[in-house]
Write a protein that holds these residues in place. Structure first.
Motif, PDB file in Angstrom:
ATOM      1  N   LEU A 480      82.041 -18.255  43.626  1.00 17.60           N
ATOM      2  CA  LEU A 480      81.859 -16.884  42.957  1.00 17.60           C
ATOM      3  C   LEU A 480      81.506 -15.896  43.757  1.00 17.60           C
ATOM      4  O   LEU A 480      81.748 -14.981  43.760  1.00 17.60           O
ATOM      5  N   ALA A 481      80.573 -16.317  44.904  1.00 20.63           N
ATOM      6  CA  ALA A 481      80.057 -15.467  45.961  1.00 20.63           C
ATOM      7  C   ALA A 481      81.246 -15.257  46.719  1.00 20.63           C
ATOM      8  O   ALA A 481      81.473 -13.767  47.008  1.00 20.63           O
ATOM      9  N   THR A 482      82.106 -16.031  46.994  1.00 19.20           N
ATOM     10  CA  THR A 482      83.396 -15.650  47.777  1.00 19.20           C
ATOM     11  C   THR A 482      84.323 -14.878  46.962  1.00 19.20           C
ATOM     12  O   THR A 482      84.804 -13.952  47.783  1.00 19.20           O
ATOM     13  N   CYS A 483      84.422 -14.844  45.723  1.00 19.25           N
ATOM     14  CA  CYS A 483      85.273 -13.918  45.055  1.00 19.25           C
ATOM     15  C   CYS A 483      84.899 -12.485  45.034  1.00 19.25           C
ATOM     16  O   CYS A 483      85.662 -11.557  45.220  1.00 19.25           O
ATOM     17  N   LEU A 487      86.669  -9.293  46.737  1.00 21.63           N
ATOM     18  CA  LEU A 487      86.844  -7.931  46.063  1.00 21.63           C
ATOM     19  C   LEU A 487      86.288  -6.857  47.091  1.00 21.63           C
ATOM     20  O   LEU A 487      86.840  -5.760  47.227  1.00 21.63           O
ATOM     21  N   LEU A 488      85.037  -7.202  47.498  1.00 16.52           N
ATOM     22  CA  LEU A 488      84.706  -6.028  48.369  1.00 16.52           C
ATOM     23  C   LEU A 488      85.336  -5.877  49.512  1.00 16.52           C
ATOM     24  O   LEU A 488      85.537  -4.524  50.057  1.00 16.52           O
ATOM     25  N   ILE A 491      88.568  -3.696  48.621  1.00 18.56           N
ATOM     26  CA  ILE A 491      88.067  -2.362  48.549  1.00 18.56           C
ATOM     27  C   ILE A 491      87.824  -1.625  49.809  1.00 18.56           C
ATOM     28  O   ILE A 491      88.370  -0.488  50.138  1.00 18.56           O
ATOM     29  N   ALA A 492      87.129  -2.297  50.796  1.00 22.92           N
ATOM     30  CA  ALA A 492      86.784  -1.815  52.015  1.00 22.92           C
ATOM     31  C   ALA A 492      88.160  -1.510  53.049  1.00 22.92           C
ATOM     32  O   ALA A 492      88.354  -0.385  53.449  1.00 22.92           O
ATOM     33  N   ILE A 493      89.010  -2.554  52.984  1.00 22.92           N
ATOM     34  CA  ILE A 493      90.347  -2.200  53.665  1.00 22.92           C
ATOM     35  C   ILE A 493      91.105  -1.486  52.937  1.00 22.92           C
ATOM     36  O   ILE A 493      91.679  -0.575  53.772  1.00 22.92           O
ATOM     37  N   GLY A 494      91.013  -1.259  51.853  1.00 15.34           N
ATOM     38  CA  GLY A 494      92.178  -0.458  50.835  1.00 15.34           C
ATOM     39  C   GLY A 494      91.778   0.939  51.332  1.00 15.34           C
ATOM     40  O   GLY A 494      92.499   1.879  51.354  1.00 15.34           O
ATOM     41  N   THR A 495      90.383   1.405  51.296  1.00 14.93           N
ATOM     42  CA  THR A 495      89.738   2.841  51.502  1.00 14.93           C
ATOM     43  C   THR A 495      90.053   3.042  52.917  1.00 14.93           C
ATOM     44  O   THR A 495      90.106   4.204  53.225  1.00 14.93           O
TER      45      THR A 495
END
Length: 626
Positions: A480-483, A487-488, A491-495
């Motif tokens: 759950l934490a790894t998921c 996601l974070l 988002i960081a790599i995408g931005t």
């Protein structure tokens, strides 16, 4: 494009705004159309059309005026680059709301922007057409007049509507116009020197000098002992004298830099206005606190003052960081372009996804037209998005780390941070323990003492099944934490990579959904197929040999070729054809009137087959008897 006057509300500012910002671009279309018409009249078409028969006095004139060769032009690059610099203000104007002078429905916006883009393209077309025209003197004179016209109007507009903002926004365009004015003057001087036989005419060959040197380097034996590269050349950039970026890439970089400069200024001025609004709100709350003297209002006032101060500092700091990153990415795209293109020249396609190894032709050609505009837009939007994300992260860092330290709450925060960090370390440690247990107990021994790792072969299967069963429940919680971490990080790599059109931000297998990356792939493949130095060298050899043979034949028998009648020429062609068919009987079946037969069993085709076999049999008998 002249920047509007400051919004001071006086009549002079409004008059400047209406006169220079609205009327001047439309009025400039008249000289632009006249210049393009003159250059088109001088340019003759390669093929004659039906209109030439009706109007023979045109003599094939009014050819197509080409602004620049976006595919294979590698000369005069910085002149085209500064021409792009003059265009940059018009491109940035497309992003402003004032570009559309009237209200239109949302479905009509694409057509309005298309018409506006065509108008801006026609407005700046003379700058490029005067550089690329083969009529150097006419292009130089018309280019000087048009550049001087634009420069004088820009300076006049800046003087009449003088403000610091006009100077700050307008100096890149003025600098580009001054450079173009000097460039056209050099073109005129060069043409005069060529006409006076003081300077040789350009050869105009397919093969550029740097391409020839690149091919020679490929044929040269590489030395075994190479000097090690410095850190800057290994990690940042290594200059290659045998590689040149096309005009398209230089122009894209210049427009991106100027666009970033303008966007940063606009954003900074807008942020100042927003901060002024917050200061006015704080002043209003101070007045209310003085009148009412309430404690809750005092708490709100102190928090608002703290928030304003933190926001101002974080926004300024992240403006610098996001600007530096965006400028660095703009130059880094050039390095990636050269690296990817050289890989394709070597036949290496492993750095691309498998589905992009053989791109389609039409999308690849369209990518040449799309790339520059998309790269500019991605760069500008990437800066805005990255700046916002950086500002949010800086605010979080300030409220989580810096402000508690300033308020003397370090001990409480250290306990919270220590507990969080200890939890993360324990989770990571248990993950490493799982790997260590597998390495010791559940892998077979090395096959050879020289192997670095144990083979991927399971040992102690029953114990491993028990290990797998009990860790199943623990790994659900860790998952759950790894998921969330996944996601974070996405988002960081995408931005972070939103402005990097050369990198995909999609998962593997979904790269085709990234339109920017598809455009990049199509663009480098098109450049690879049209500008490969080995291919261009081969084409240059073919053209040179063909011209050399034509010169020799024309020089050896000039009068004979002219005095020869069409009857003799036809007779010679028929004797040559007969001799070729006699020596190669199967070629009879490949003649045009046999290939176009409607039925494979037609009598004419059957007779031709029989005739071909008879000729082949006779030829073999003649060769055997001789």
């Amino acid at each position: 494009m002249i920047v509007n006057g400051t919004e001071n509300g006086n009549s002079t500012g409004e008059e400047c705004k209406n006169t220079f910002a609205d009327l001047f671009p439309h009025i400039s279309l008249i000289p632009a159309v006249l210049i393009v018409g003159v250059l088109s009249f001088l340019q003759k078409r390669a093929q004659r059309l039906a209109i030439d028969e009706r109007l023979p006095f045109l003599q094939g004139r009014f050819g197509i005026v080409v602004p620049l060769d976006t595919l294979g032009s590698h000369s005069n690059r910085w002149s085209y680059g500064f021409a792009y610099g003059a265009v940059s203000s018009g491109i940035v104007a497309l992003f402003s709301k004032g570009f559309i002078p009237f209200t239109v429905p949302s479905w009509a916006l694409p057509f309005v922007y298309l018409i506006g883009a065509l108008e801006i393209g026609l407005l700046y077309l003379p700058f490029f057409a005067c550089l690329s025209t083969p009529f150097r003197m006419a292009g130089a004179v018309l280019g000087m007049l048009y550049s001087a016209f634009w420069l004088s109007i820009s300076i006049w507009g800046t003087v009449i509507c003088f403000s610091h903002q006009n100077v700050i926004f307008g100096w890149p365009e003025m600098l580009s116009l001054i450079f173009l004015l000097g460039r056209y003057l050099c073109m005129l001087a060069k043409d005069i020197r060529i006409r006076l036989h003081m300077e040789p005419e350009d050869a105009g060959e397919l093969l550029e000098q740097y391409q020839m040197m690149h091919v020679k380097r490929l044929l040269r034996k590489t030395s075994e002992h190479r000097t090690p590269l410095s850190w800057f050349k290994r990690k940042v950039y290594e200059w290659d004298p045998y590689f040149k970026f096309p005009c398209r890439m230089i122009g894209t970089v210049i427009i991106s830099l100027i666009g970033l400069y303008m966007i940063i200024l606009v954003e900074y001025l807008t942020s100042l206005k927003i901060l002024e609004k917050l200061e006015d709100l704080k002043t209003m709350l101070i007045g209310l606190h003085t009148s009412w003297n309430e404690t809750p209002l005092l708490n709100i006032l102190s928090r608002l003052e703290e928030f304003t101060d933190v926001l101002k500092k974080c926004w300024l700091a992240t403006t610098i960081s996001a600007s530096l990153i965006s400028f660095a990415f703009t130059f880094h795209v050039l390095a990636c372009y050269r690296k990817d293109l050289k890989r394709l020249w070597k036949g290496q396609k492993g750095f691309l996804p498998m589905k992009f190894h053989h791109p389609k032709s039409a999308p690849s050609i369209v990518s040449i037209a799309r790339y520059s505009g998309w790269q500019i837009a991605f760069t500008l939007w990437g800066y805005l998005i990255a700046h916002f994300v950086h500002a949010v992260l800086a605010m979080v860092l300030a409220y989580v780390v810096i402000l508690p330290i300033m308020h003397g709450k370090v001990q409480d925060k250290l306990i919270t941070w220590g507990t969080t960090l200890l939890t993360i370390c324990i989770v990571k440690g248990l993950s490493k323990v799982q790997e260590l247990l597998v390495q010791i107990f559940f892998l077979q021994d090395k096959m050879s003492p020289t192997d670095k790792e144990k083979p991927l072969a399971l040992n102690n299967r029953k114990a491993f099944h028990c290990f797998n069963y009990f860790f199943l429940f623990y790994n659900v919680v860790v998952g759950l934490a790894t998921c969330m971490l996944r996601l974070l990080s996405s988002i960081a790599i995408g931005t972070w990579l939103i402005s990097r059109i050369d990198k995909t931000i999609m998962q593997r297998g979904y790269e085709t959904m990234d339109a920017g990356y598809c455009t990049w792939i199509g663009m480098i493949f098109t450049d690879h197929y049209h500008n490969n130095p080995v291919m261009v060298s081969f084409c240059q050899i073919l053209v040179s040999n063909t011209l050399e043979k034509q010169d020799k034949s024309e020089y050896s028998t000039p009068n004979k070729a002219l005095s020869e009648s069409s009857v003799n020429s036809r007779a010679r062609s028929r004797w040559t054809l007969a001799y070729t068919l006699l020596r190669n009987p199967p070629l009879v079946l490949l003649r045009k009137h046999h290939l176009t037969s409607s039925s494979p069993l037609s009598p004419s085709l059957s007779d031709a087959v029989v005739h071909a076999f008879v000729l082949e049999y006779q030829t073999k008998n003649c060769e055997a008897s001789s």
